[in-house]
Design a protein around this motif. Structure first.
Motif, PDB file in Angstrom:
ATOM      1  N   UNK A  85       0.844  -1.212   0.000  1.00  0.00           N
ATOM      2  CA  UNK A  85       0.000   0.000   0.000  1.00  0.00           C
ATOM      3  C   UNK A  85       0.873   1.253   0.000  1.00  0.00           C
ATOM      4  N   UNK A  86       1.945   1.208   0.778  1.00  0.00           N
ATOM      5  CA  UNK A  86       2.854   2.352   0.816  1.00  0.00           C
ATOM      6  C   UNK A  86       3.494   2.609  -0.536  1.00  0.00           C
ATOM      7  N   UNK A  87       3.847   1.526  -1.248  1.00  0.00           N
ATOM      8  CA  UNK A  87       4.436   1.668  -2.580  1.00  0.00           C
ATOM      9  C   UNK A  87       3.434   2.283  -3.543  1.00  0.00           C
ATOM     10  N   UNK A  88       2.200   1.822  -3.489  1.00  0.00           N
ATOM     11  CA  UNK A  88       1.170   2.367  -4.381  1.00  0.00           C
ATOM     12  C   UNK A  88       0.979   3.860  -4.138  1.00  0.00           C
ATOM     13  N   UNK A  89       0.951   4.259  -2.872  1.00  0.00           N
ATOM     14  CA  UNK A  89       0.740   5.674  -2.557  1.00  0.00           C
ATOM     15  C   UNK A  89       1.960   6.511  -2.929  1.00  0.00           C
ATOM     16  N   UNK A  90       3.155   5.961  -2.678  1.00  0.00           N
ATOM     17  CA  UNK A  90       4.372   6.707  -3.013  1.00  0.00           C
ATOM     18  C   UNK A  90       4.461   6.945  -4.519  1.00  0.00           C
ATOM     19  N   UNK A  91       4.051   5.954  -5.302  1.00  0.00           N
ATOM     20  CA  UNK A  91       4.071   6.114  -6.759  1.00  0.00           C
ATOM     21  C   UNK A  91       3.110   7.213  -7.193  1.00  0.00           C
ATOM     22  N   UNK A  92       1.944   7.231  -6.604  1.00  0.00           N
ATOM     23  CA  UNK A  92       0.958   8.243  -6.986  1.00  0.00           C
ATOM     24  C   UNK A  92       1.354   9.632  -6.488  1.00  0.00           C
ATOM     25  N   UNK A  93       2.098   9.670  -5.372  1.00  0.00           N
ATOM     26  CA  UNK A  93       2.550  10.954  -4.823  1.00  0.00           C
ATOM     27  C   UNK A  93       3.879  11.400  -5.421  1.00  0.00           C
ATOM     28  N   UNK A  94       4.432  10.560  -6.344  1.00  0.00           N
ATOM     29  CA  UNK A  94       5.741  10.854  -6.954  1.00  0.00           C
ATOM     30  C   UNK A  94       6.804  11.043  -5.886  1.00  0.00           C
ATOM     31  N   UNK A  95       6.731  10.190  -4.838  1.00  0.00           N
ATOM     32  CA  UNK A  95       7.666  10.254  -3.710  1.00  0.00           C
ATOM     33  C   UNK A  95       8.833   9.306  -3.996  1.00  0.00           C
ATOM     34  N   UNK A  96       9.835   9.795  -4.708  1.00  0.00           N
ATOM     35  CA  UNK A  96      10.967   8.957  -5.103  1.00  0.00           C
ATOM     36  C   UNK A  96      11.723   8.431  -3.882  1.00  0.00           C
ATOM     37  N   UNK A  97      11.926   9.284  -2.897  1.00  0.00           N
ATOM     38  CA  UNK A  97      12.629   8.851  -1.682  1.00  0.00           C
ATOM     39  C   UNK A  97      11.849   7.738  -0.970  1.00  0.00           C
ATOM     40  N   UNK A  98      10.533   7.921  -0.896  1.00  0.00           N
ATOM     41  CA  UNK A  98       9.700   6.896  -0.262  1.00  0.00           C
ATOM     42  C   UNK A  98       9.745   5.580  -1.026  1.00  0.00           C
ATOM     43  N   UNK A  99       9.803   5.653  -2.359  1.00  0.00           N
ATOM     44  CA  UNK A  99       9.884   4.430  -3.167  1.00  0.00           C
ATOM     45  C   UNK A  99      11.178   3.686  -2.866  1.00  0.00           C
ATOM     46  N   UNK A 100      12.284   4.412  -2.772  1.00  0.00           N
ATOM     47  CA  UNK A 100      13.575   3.769  -2.461  1.00  0.00           C
ATOM     48  C   UNK A 100      13.526   3.097  -1.082  1.00  0.00           C
ATOM     49  N   UNK A 101      12.908   3.753  -0.135  1.00  0.00           N
ATOM     50  CA  UNK A 101      12.786   3.161   1.205  1.00  0.00           C
ATOM     51  C   UNK A 101      11.971   1.868   1.146  1.00  0.00           C
TER      52      UNK A 101
END
Length: 309
Positions: A207-223
């Motif tokens: 779920x976090x990955x899906x939200x990070x992708x939609x929020x364009x959160x590159x740092x969050x995706x790496x985490x």
């Protein structure tokens, strides 16, 4: 001192011996008819005790084999489901790496997030998978689904172990818990329990990955890629454990089969009649009986009338 032998005494002794010989012949006839040399405990009390013990061990061995078959089938099903989870994690990592690229257009990340959402639904289905009508990943609560997709906090997860005896003194765990595959649903100690921040389990991570992708959160995706690695490592350790238990069951199969063959052989030696020997003994008993009839005829034949003639 002398005894007077009367005709009635001769006749009585003759009938006694005839009955004895007839009974002897009847016994071998029964052996050949039933194929067993022990048809009642009195035939061989010691052998009968051994026979009962062998039969008891055979019944126990049959139950061990049933337990083994169930355990092996369940572990193979569990292993297959865990491999499916591993493939989802591997695909999620590939998509996460692809989505972490800042050169991706917004639509590309949205498409990746949509695929992640579908994978989450797959995980939810696997988490509540059944084997022979019982939930695989819910410990001893096999009649209740472990995961509630609508409200994970209300999930009824049991981490109990199901242990079966598959041999004399041999027990084996036949289940893998929800937490071993997907991780704990409760807060592990960091954060405030928000699924977006804590990432306690695989569902949180996805779920976090899906939200990070939609929020364009590159740092969050790496985490999250690191979190996926952690979940995959834990899953692979559990898979190795399942593989070890499966191999142990396969070795147990060989031993149980050998035990069954040995017990059947011992039981046969104890109970089954030697056909050739029984036929020979029956023929001898028949000859003895015929000879006793012939002798009896001579004993009964003389009478007072014969002498008066």
């Amino acid at each position: 001192m002398s005894f007077r032998v009367t005709q009635s005494m001769l006749s009585r002794n003759m009938m006694t011996n005839l009955n004895h010989n007839l009974l002897h012949m009847q016994r071998y006839q029964e052996y050949l008819t039933t194929g067993r040399k022990m048809n009642r405990p009195s035939d061989d009390p010691v052998g009968f005790n051994f026979s009962m013990r062998y039969r008891s061990e055979l019944r126990a061995n049959e139950q061990y084999q049933k337990n083994r078959d169930y355990a092996l089938s369940r572990l193979e099903t569990t292993e297959s489901l865990m491999h499916a989870v591993n493939e989802i994690i591997q695909r999620a990592k590939e998509l996460a790496i692809q989505g972490a690229n800042d050169t991706n257009p917004d639509t590309a990340r949205e498409n990746i997030a949509a695929e992640i959402d579908e994978m989450i639904e797959q995980l939810e289905s696997i988490a509540n998978e059944k084997f022979q009508g019982k939930y695989v990943f819910n410990g001893e609560k096999t009649d209740a689904p472990p995961y509630n997709p609508e409200n994970p906090d209300l999930s009824d997860i049991d981490n109990g172990k199901i242990v079966l005896q598959v041999g004399p003194g041999v027990q084996i765990e036949v289940n893998v818990t929800f937490e071993e595959v997907f991780g704990p649903l409760v807060d592990e100690g960091g954060g405030d329990g928000d699924h977006q921040d804590v990432y306690n389990n695989l569902f949180d991570v996805m779920h976090g990955l899906s939200q990070a992708l939609r929020n364009e959160d590159t740092e969050g995706i790496h985490e999250i890629i690191g979190r996926l690695d952690e979940r995959q490592d834990a899953l692979l350790r559990s898979l190795a454990s399942v593989g070890g238990r499966t191999r142990r069951l396969e070795l147990t199969t060989e031993r149980l089969n050998d035990d069954s063959v040995n017990l059947q052989r011992l039981l046969s030696r104890t109970e089954d009649v030697d056909i050739a020997e029984a036929i020979t003994n029956l023929k001898m008993a028949e000859n003895v009986y015929i000879a006793s009839l012939s002798t009896g005829a001579r004993i009964i034949q003389p009478s007072l009338v014969d002498f008066l003639k």
